[in-house]
Design a protein around this motif. Structure first.
Motif, PDB file in Angstrom:
ATOM      1  N   GLY A  23      53.470  55.532   9.902  1.00 37.14           N
ATOM      2  CA  GLY A  23      54.318  56.660   9.539  1.00 37.14           C
ATOM      3  C   GLY A  23      55.534  56.800  10.435  1.00 37.14           C
ATOM      4  N   CYS A  24      56.333  57.807  10.138  1.00 39.94           N
ATOM      5  CA  CYS A  24      57.600  58.037  10.834  1.00 39.94           C
ATOM      6  C   CYS A  24      57.696  59.511  11.199  1.00 39.94           C
ATOM      7  CB  CYS A  24      58.748  57.642   9.904  1.00 39.94           C
ATOM      8  SG  CYS A  24      60.376  58.112  10.497  1.00 39.94           S
ATOM      9  N   VAL A  25      58.291  59.806  12.346  1.00 41.12           N
ATOM     10  CA  VAL A  25      58.546  61.178  12.771  1.00 41.12           C
ATOM     11  C   VAL A  25      60.071  61.330  12.827  1.00 41.12           C
ATOM     12  CG1 VAL A  25      58.120  62.924  14.528  1.00 41.12           C
ATOM     13  CG2 VAL A  25      56.419  61.122  14.129  1.00 41.12           C
ATOM     14  N   PRO A  26      60.701  61.783  11.718  1.00 37.74           N
ATOM     15  CA  PRO A  26      62.171  61.782  11.635  1.00 37.74           C
ATOM     16  C   PRO A  26      62.912  62.431  12.807  1.00 37.74           C
ATOM     17  CG  PRO A  26      61.235  62.212   9.495  1.00 37.74           C
ATOM     18  CD  PRO A  26      60.083  62.226  10.473  1.00 37.74           C
ATOM     19  N   PRO A  27      62.494  63.619  13.318  1.00 37.07           N
ATOM     20  CA  PRO A  27      63.256  64.174  14.447  1.00 37.07           C
ATOM     21  C   PRO A  27      63.249  63.269  15.681  1.00 37.07           C
ATOM     22  CG  PRO A  27      61.819  65.849  13.498  1.00 37.07           C
ATOM     23  CD  PRO A  27      61.443  64.537  12.874  1.00 37.07           C
ATOM     24  N   LEU A  28      62.094  62.673  15.973  1.00 38.62           N
ATOM     25  CA  LEU A  28      62.030  61.760  17.116  1.00 38.62           C
ATOM     26  C   LEU A  28      62.837  60.503  16.859  1.00 38.62           C
ATOM     27  CD1 LEU A  28      58.278  61.978  18.171  1.00 38.62           C
ATOM     28  CD2 LEU A  28      60.260  62.974  19.318  1.00 38.62           C
ATOM     29  N   MET A  29      62.798  60.017  15.626  1.00 39.70           N
ATOM     30  CA  MET A  29      63.557  58.823  15.270  1.00 39.70           C
ATOM     31  C   MET A  29      65.048  59.045  15.527  1.00 39.70           C
ATOM     32  SD  MET A  29      63.727  57.028  11.584  1.00 39.70           S
ATOM     33  CE  MET A  29      64.925  55.790  11.213  1.00 39.70           C
ATOM     34  N   GLN A  30      65.575  60.167  15.108  1.00 38.70           N
ATOM     35  CA  GLN A  30      67.000  60.459  15.299  1.00 38.70           C
ATOM     36  C   GLN A  30      67.363  60.573  16.776  1.00 38.70           C
ATOM     37  OE1 GLN A  30      69.363  60.241  12.998  1.00 38.70           O
ATOM     38  NE2 GLN A  30      67.693  59.592  11.691  1.00 38.70           N
ATOM     39  N   LYS A  31      66.503  61.214  17.563  1.00 38.19           N
ATOM     40  CA  LYS A  31      66.772  61.334  19.003  1.00 38.19           C
ATOM     41  C   LYS A  31      66.806  59.964  19.671  1.00 38.19           C
ATOM     42  CE  LYS A  31      64.714  65.877  19.640  1.00 38.19           C
ATOM     43  NZ  LYS A  31      63.603  66.623  20.221  1.00 38.19           N
ATOM     44  N   TRP A  32      65.801  59.118  19.353  1.00 45.01           N
ATOM     45  CA  TRP A  32      65.749  57.806  19.974  1.00 45.01           C
ATOM     46  C   TRP A  32      66.901  56.924  19.543  1.00 45.01           C
ATOM     47  CZ3 TRP A  32      63.682  56.265  24.212  1.00 45.01           C
ATOM     48  CH2 TRP A  32      62.597  56.959  24.735  1.00 45.01           C
ATOM     49  N   LEU A  33      67.315  57.031  18.292  1.00 46.66           N
ATOM     50  CA  LEU A  33      68.489  56.268  17.850  1.00 46.66           C
ATOM     51  C   LEU A  33      69.717  56.672  18.660  1.00 46.66           C
ATOM     52  CD1 LEU A  33      68.089  56.216  13.966  1.00 46.66           C
ATOM     53  CD2 LEU A  33      67.966  54.264  15.518  1.00 46.66           C
ATOM     54  N   TYR A  34      69.886  57.958  18.866  1.00 49.83           N
ATOM     55  CA  TYR A  34      71.041  58.471  19.619  1.00 49.83           C
ATOM     56  C   TYR A  34      70.998  57.961  21.069  1.00 49.83           C
ATOM     57  CZ  TYR A  34      74.116  61.674  22.057  1.00 49.83           C
ATOM     58  OH  TYR A  34      75.092  62.190  22.856  1.00 49.83           O
ATOM     59  N   PHE A  35      69.867  58.158  21.758  1.00 53.61           N
ATOM     60  CA  PHE A  35      69.771  57.776  23.162  1.00 53.61           C
ATOM     61  C   PHE A  35      69.844  56.259  23.347  1.00 53.61           C
ATOM     62  CE2 PHE A  35      67.471  61.958  23.537  1.00 53.61           C
ATOM     63  CZ  PHE A  35      68.524  62.594  24.163  1.00 53.61           C
ATOM     64  N   ALA A  36      69.191  55.515  22.473  1.00 55.65           N
ATOM     65  CA  ALA A  36      69.226  54.052  22.583  1.00 55.65           C
ATOM     66  C   ALA A  36      70.633  53.523  22.338  1.00 55.65           C
ATOM     67  CB  ALA A  36      68.232  53.429  21.608  1.00 55.65           C
ATOM     68  N   ARG A  37      71.335  54.105  21.374  1.00 56.80           N
ATOM     69  CA  ARG A  37      72.717  53.683  21.113  1.00 56.80           C
ATOM     70  C   ARG A  37      73.575  53.910  22.359  1.00 56.80           C
ATOM     71  NH1 ARG A  37      73.535  55.985  16.552  1.00 56.80           N
ATOM     72  NH2 ARG A  37      73.508  54.133  15.253  1.00 56.80           N
ATOM     73  N   ALA A  38      73.371  55.028  23.031  1.00 58.22           N
ATOM     74  CA  ALA A  38      74.138  55.321  24.251  1.00 58.22           C
ATOM     75  C   ALA A  38      73.830  54.304  25.347  1.00 58.22           C
ATOM     76  CB  ALA A  38      73.838  56.741  24.729  1.00 58.22           C
ATOM     77  N   ILE A  39      72.573  53.920  25.490  1.00 51.94           N
ATOM     78  CA  ILE A  39      72.197  52.930  26.499  1.00 51.94           C
ATOM     79  C   ILE A  39      72.772  51.567  26.149  1.00 51.94           C
ATOM     80  CG2 ILE A  39      70.236  51.661  27.474  1.00 51.94           C
ATOM     81  CD1 ILE A  39      68.671  54.336  27.274  1.00 51.94           C
ATOM     82  N   ILE A  40      72.660  51.177  24.884  1.00 53.21           N
ATOM     83  CA  ILE A  40      73.209  49.881  24.455  1.00 53.21           C
ATOM     84  C   ILE A  40      74.713  49.849  24.694  1.00 53.21           C
ATOM     85  CG2 ILE A  40      73.657  48.422  22.439  1.00 53.21           C
ATOM     86  CD1 ILE A  40      70.880  49.430  21.396  1.00 53.21           C
TER      87      ILE A  40
END
Length: 183
Positions: A23-40
């Motif tokens: 399954g997927c947890v959409p709020p967590l998915m969006q947060k991790w996409l944001y933070f990971a993009r910043a790190i990358i």
């Protein structure tokens, strides 16, 4: 490579994504996409808007994050290793401090692999042309370069197939079973 062979109702090899399995947890998915993009962006120097969600998910998937991708490798040695090592995970708690030196409890999943010495491992040969014909993208993580040396997905010669719910069975052109003591 996998320790166990999974198959669907038609007896075709089954490779569901981690989203499909857990399954997927959409709020967590969006947060991790944001933070990971910043790190990358910080590590690679790329512009924030030039880093796609698919690219971020492809990297995060290789570090255990759930996504619509299937892990693949171009290395027979890596496939053999995964075919002969059983994955397990457990929840753990660590205590650390925040910026004000207050205690903070971190709950996370600790993953590990154990060698399987008996039975058979399963190796699969995937036809990339069959994936392309069905519109399944293939992301070659070896093409990602960062300063400071190779990352985990470089050592594993990793590719990710997706975005899909499951790898098309027609893309599996061979399934080999090999004794684990050989792997």
């Amino acid at each position: 490579g996998q320790v166990k062979h999974y198959f669907d109702a038609t007896n075709a090899p089954s490779f569901p994504t981690s989203f499909e399995r857990k399954g997927c947890v959409p709020p967590l998915m969006q947060k991790w996409l944001y933070f990971a993009r910043a790190i990358i962006r910080a590590v690679s120097g790329a512009k924030y808007e030039d880093i796609s969600d698919e690219f971020v998910q492809a990297i995060l998937q290789h570090y255990g994050w759930r996504s619509f991708y299937i892990d693949l490798t171009k290395s027979l040695a890596v496939a053999c290793w995964f075919a002969s090592h059983q994955y397990s995970e457990k929840r753990t708690i660590n205590m650390c401090e925040n910026h004000e030196e207050d205690p903070v409890w971190l709950v996370h999943t600790q993953a590990s692999y154990a060698e399987v010495t008996s039975g058979q491992g399963h190796l699969y040969v995937i036809d990339t042309a069959a994936l392309n014909a069905r519109g399944v993208g293939l992301h070659n993580l070896d093409e990602i370069s960062v300063e400071g040396g190779p990352l985990r997905f470089h050592a594993q010669h990793a590719c990710l197939a997706g975005i899909v719910r499951q790898l098309p069975p027609v893309a599996v052109v061979a399934h080999l079973t090999v004794q684990n003591n050989v792997l």
